[in-house]
Design an enzyme around this catalytic site. Structure first.
Site, PDB file in Angstrom:
ATOM      1  N   CYS A 205       8.872   3.552 -10.632  1.00 23.52           N
ATOM      2  CA  CYS A 205       9.688   2.500 -11.212  1.00 23.52           C
ATOM      3  C   CYS A 205       8.969   1.936 -12.441  1.00 23.52           C
ATOM      4  O   CYS A 205       7.788   2.211 -12.666  1.00 23.52           O
ATOM      5  CB  CYS A 205       9.949   1.398 -10.190  1.00 23.52           C
TER       6      CYS A 205
ATOM      7  N   CYS B  34       5.740   0.120 -11.790  1.00 20.20           N
ATOM      8  CA  CYS B  34       4.624   0.997 -11.438  1.00 20.20           C
ATOM      9  C   CYS B  34       4.112   1.709 -12.682  1.00 20.20           C
ATOM     10  O   CYS B  34       2.914   1.994 -12.787  1.00 20.20           O
ATOM     11  CB  CYS B  34       5.032   1.975 -10.351  1.00 20.20           C
TER      12      CYS B  34
ATOM     13  N   CYS C 182      11.312   3.849  -5.751  1.00 16.44           N
ATOM     14  CA  CYS C 182      10.093   4.261  -6.447  1.00 16.44           C
ATOM     15  C   CYS C 182       9.165   5.029  -5.499  1.00 16.44           C
ATOM     16  O   CYS C 182       8.988   4.640  -4.345  1.00 16.44           O
ATOM     17  CB  CYS C 182       9.397   3.028  -6.987  1.00 16.44           C
TER      18      CYS C 182
ATOM     19  N   CYS D   3       5.636   2.508  -5.044  1.00 13.77           N
ATOM     20  CA  CYS D   3       5.660   1.197  -4.390  1.00 13.77           C
ATOM     21  C   CYS D   3       6.732   1.124  -3.304  1.00 13.77           C
ATOM     22  O   CYS D   3       6.855   0.104  -2.632  1.00 13.77           O
ATOM     23  CB  CYS D   3       5.830   0.083  -5.416  1.00 13.77           C
TER      24      CYS D   3
ATOM     25  N   ASP E 185     -27.917 -26.008  22.582  1.00 15.86           N
ATOM     26  CA  ASP E 185     -27.572 -25.583  23.933  1.00 15.86           C
ATOM     27  C   ASP E 185     -26.714 -26.650  24.603  1.00 15.86           C
ATOM     28  O   ASP E 185     -26.690 -27.806  24.183  1.00 15.86           O
ATOM     29  CB  ASP E 185     -28.844 -25.369  24.761  1.00 15.86           C
TER      30      ASP E 185
HETATM   31 ZN   LIG Z   1       7.219   1.167  -8.178  1.00 15.41          ZN
END
Ligand SMILES: [Zn+2]
Ligand SMILES: *[C@@H]1O[C@H](CO)[C@@H](O)[C@H](O)[C@H]1NC(C)=O
Ligand SMILES: *[C@@H]1O[C@H](CO)[C@@H](O)[C@H](O)[C@H]1NC(C)=O
Ligand SMILES: *[C@@H]1O[C@H](CO)[C@@H](O)[C@H](O)[C@H]1NC(C)=O
Length: 518
Positions: A21, A24, A108, A111, A333
């Site tokens: 896409c 990306c 895509c 992604c 303790d």
């Molecule tokens: Zn993408």
């Protein structure tokens, strides 16, 4: 200015052809201009000369470039991410764009839709509806790691354009590729904040499509990379997956580029959490039967309460938080009191629904804790930053602590017998891991320094011993000797058996958190 340059072209074309896409594409071109990612997700990529990012009217000039050969374009020409029109580019680009038009609605390959339909205003408003109903506040922080298969897709796409990326600039490497979660954040941060009128949130896991099954083929590549750990739900953590991917020879990595997914991932758990709040203070413990943290043996409770729980209960209800994480500068303790100015502690409040408290309100909360039990008291209660919390642990080893011990002696003593103790300075102890903690700590020898001591005679078999020591000194073992495992010890010094009957921490010399004037 425009994020994509002429020299990105080979990468852009290769990525588009592979089914990436637009966002990306930007990621793999290592574009870190946030605004570029905020274009609508259906943007088309094209190149044209002299574009500026802005009103579409400015496009006119670009018509000149139509049909020209990409390789003859002057170097100043830029590529642009632009919604809509596509008639103004070289034949080569036009083909890519035409192809992309069909691709537009497809998922895509890298992604899996996260930066497409999961990353727009509609999604942001869905997020916001949920957020607003929870009375939101806080900071927008990183989207959680998209796990396993995203890293596989990312890796295989990187291999796909690695050559072009290196040609673009020899310096560029895998780490320069913008991560999906970063791009997601850059887009959504603004949208969510806008919907909420400036208020922002913390978003985790924008989507979850993958299952561990997608990762199993990796396990055969690198069995050592996937070792179960008790804290992690799955062995396929990002670190492990990245490590295993590195071990696959590049020519055997398939598919590369990634295959087209059949569907986009689903936002199963877009979850809005309020960012953690950190609260710090100091506590006193006045009780010799109160553990610091819940004391469980084989899942059974041994003591009805703990310092941690006594402090946390009022704090959690004031902040309306879902949970907490408690830490302190050392611990005592169950039978040891902590007096003086108290022991520094800090707690992370998880998913709190209230974040801001005035000084007066914090004081009120402190009073509520003080009144809730006579076993503990709290002072210097304040909200601190996540970063400041680490100061509590800084140089912990070098810090000093002061104690008072009630010591019993087998042989009767006179005042004079113990007065030499006051003159002892900087006594270095060799302490083998005490028998009482050997079941949970490795056997080792610790060297710790007792800076100074003083003795106060009580009766012929008892005296009070005050000590100023390096943090981490085992006081009980110094007094009774732990069967010779701590050397020197009080038995040796007094030449008789000695034992410790009571111990109090008088001060923990850590200058954090800052003290709050009354
Ligand atoms: Zn993408
Ligand atoms: C761009 O062209 C259109 C018509 O093609 C025209 O109406 C518009 O004014 C032009 N814009 C600029 C900035 O030149
Ligand atoms: C609590 O703190 C520890 C150490 O800082 C951390 O590893 C753990 O994830 C925290 N737990 C939660 C629930 O935040
Ligand atoms: C709570 O107790 C501590 C220790 O005694 C004291 O210093 C502090 O002022 C008390 N705070 C309030 C608000 O009562």
């Amino acid at each position: 200015m425009l994020p994509l340059k002429e020299k990105d072209k080979p990468i852009v074309q290769k990525l588009l052809a592979a089914g990436c896409c637009a966002r990306c594409v930007l990621r793999f071109c290592c574009v870190s201009v946030h605004a570029a990612y905020r274009q609508p997700p259906q943007v088309r990529l094209h190149y044209s000369p002299g574009f500026k990012l802005g009103a579409s009217g400015e496009n006119n000039k670009s018509h000149d470039a139509a049909g020209s050969d990409a390789h003859e374009e002057p170097p100043s020409k830029r590529a642009k991410l632009e919604p809509g029109a596509s008639g103004d580019m070289s034949g080569e680009d036009a083909a890519a764009v035409a192809g992309q038009r069909d691709e537009e609605l497809r998922v895509c390959v890298v992604c899996v839709g996260v930066l497409q339909e999961l990353c727009d205003a509609t999604q942001a408003s869905k997020v916001c509806v949920r957020v607003c109903s929870q009375m939101c506040w806080g900071l927008f922080s990183a989207v959680d790691e998209l796990t396993c298969p995203f890293w596989i897709l990312q890796h295989s796409c990187w291999l796909h354009v690695k050559k072009e990326l290196r040609e673009k600039s020899a310096k560029l490497d895998k780490d320069d590729v913008v991560q999906v979660k970063e791009a997601f954040k850059w887009v959504m941060q603004g949208l969510v904040a806008k919907e909420l009128g400036g208020v922002s949130v913390y978003v985790t896991n924008p989507c979850k499509k993958q299952t561990d099954a997608d990762c199993h083929f990796l396990a055969s590549t690198c069995p050592d990379c996937f070792k179960p750990t008790k804290n992690k739900q799955s062995v396929f953590t990002r670190m492990a997956v990245v490590k295993a991917l590195e071990k696959i020879p590049e020519d055997r990595h398939s598919p590369c580029p990634p295959r087209r997914p059949s569907s986009s991932c689903v936002p199963l758990d877009v979850q809005c959490l309020h960012a953690s709040v950190f609260v710090a203070g100091r506590y006193n413990k006045f009780c010799r039967s109160l553990p610091q943290t819940p004391w469980l043996i084989d899942g059974e409770r041994r003591m009805e309460s703990s310092v941690e729980e006594l402090i946390a209960a009022p704090v959690l209800s004031s902040f309306r938080a879902a949970g907490f994480n408690f830490s302190s500068s050392g611990r005592e303790d169950v039978d040891v009191r902590t007096l003086g100015n108290g022991r520094p502690f800090a707690m992370e409040l998880l998913n709190p629904h209230r974040s801001s408290f005035s000084t007066a309100q914090m004081k009120q909360l402190q009073e509520t804790i003080n009144k809730s039990s006579d076993k503990i008291r709290v002072r210097d209660l304040q909200i601190v930053s996540r970063e400041a919390m680490s100061r509590m642990k800084e140089g912990e080893e070098e810090k000093t602590k002061s104690y008072t011990a009630l010591v019993w002696t087998l042989k009767p003593i006179r005042r004079d017998d113990i007065s030499f103790i006051d003159d002892i300075q900087d006594l270095t102890l060799d302490q083998k891991t005490p028998l009482r903690v050997l079941h949970r700590r490795a056997l080792a020898v610790r060297h710790r320094v007792i800076h100074s001591m003083s003795a106060r005679f009580l009766d012929s078999h008892h005296f009070y011993l005050s000590l100023k020591t390096q943090a981490g000194t085992y006081i009980k073992e110094f007094v009774h000797g732990d069967f010779g495992r701590t050397k020197p010890n009080m038995c040796e010094l007094l030449k008789t058996d000695t034992d410790i009957l009571e111990l109090d921490v008088e001060s923990v010399d850590v200058d954090w958190p800052p003290s709050i004037p009354e």
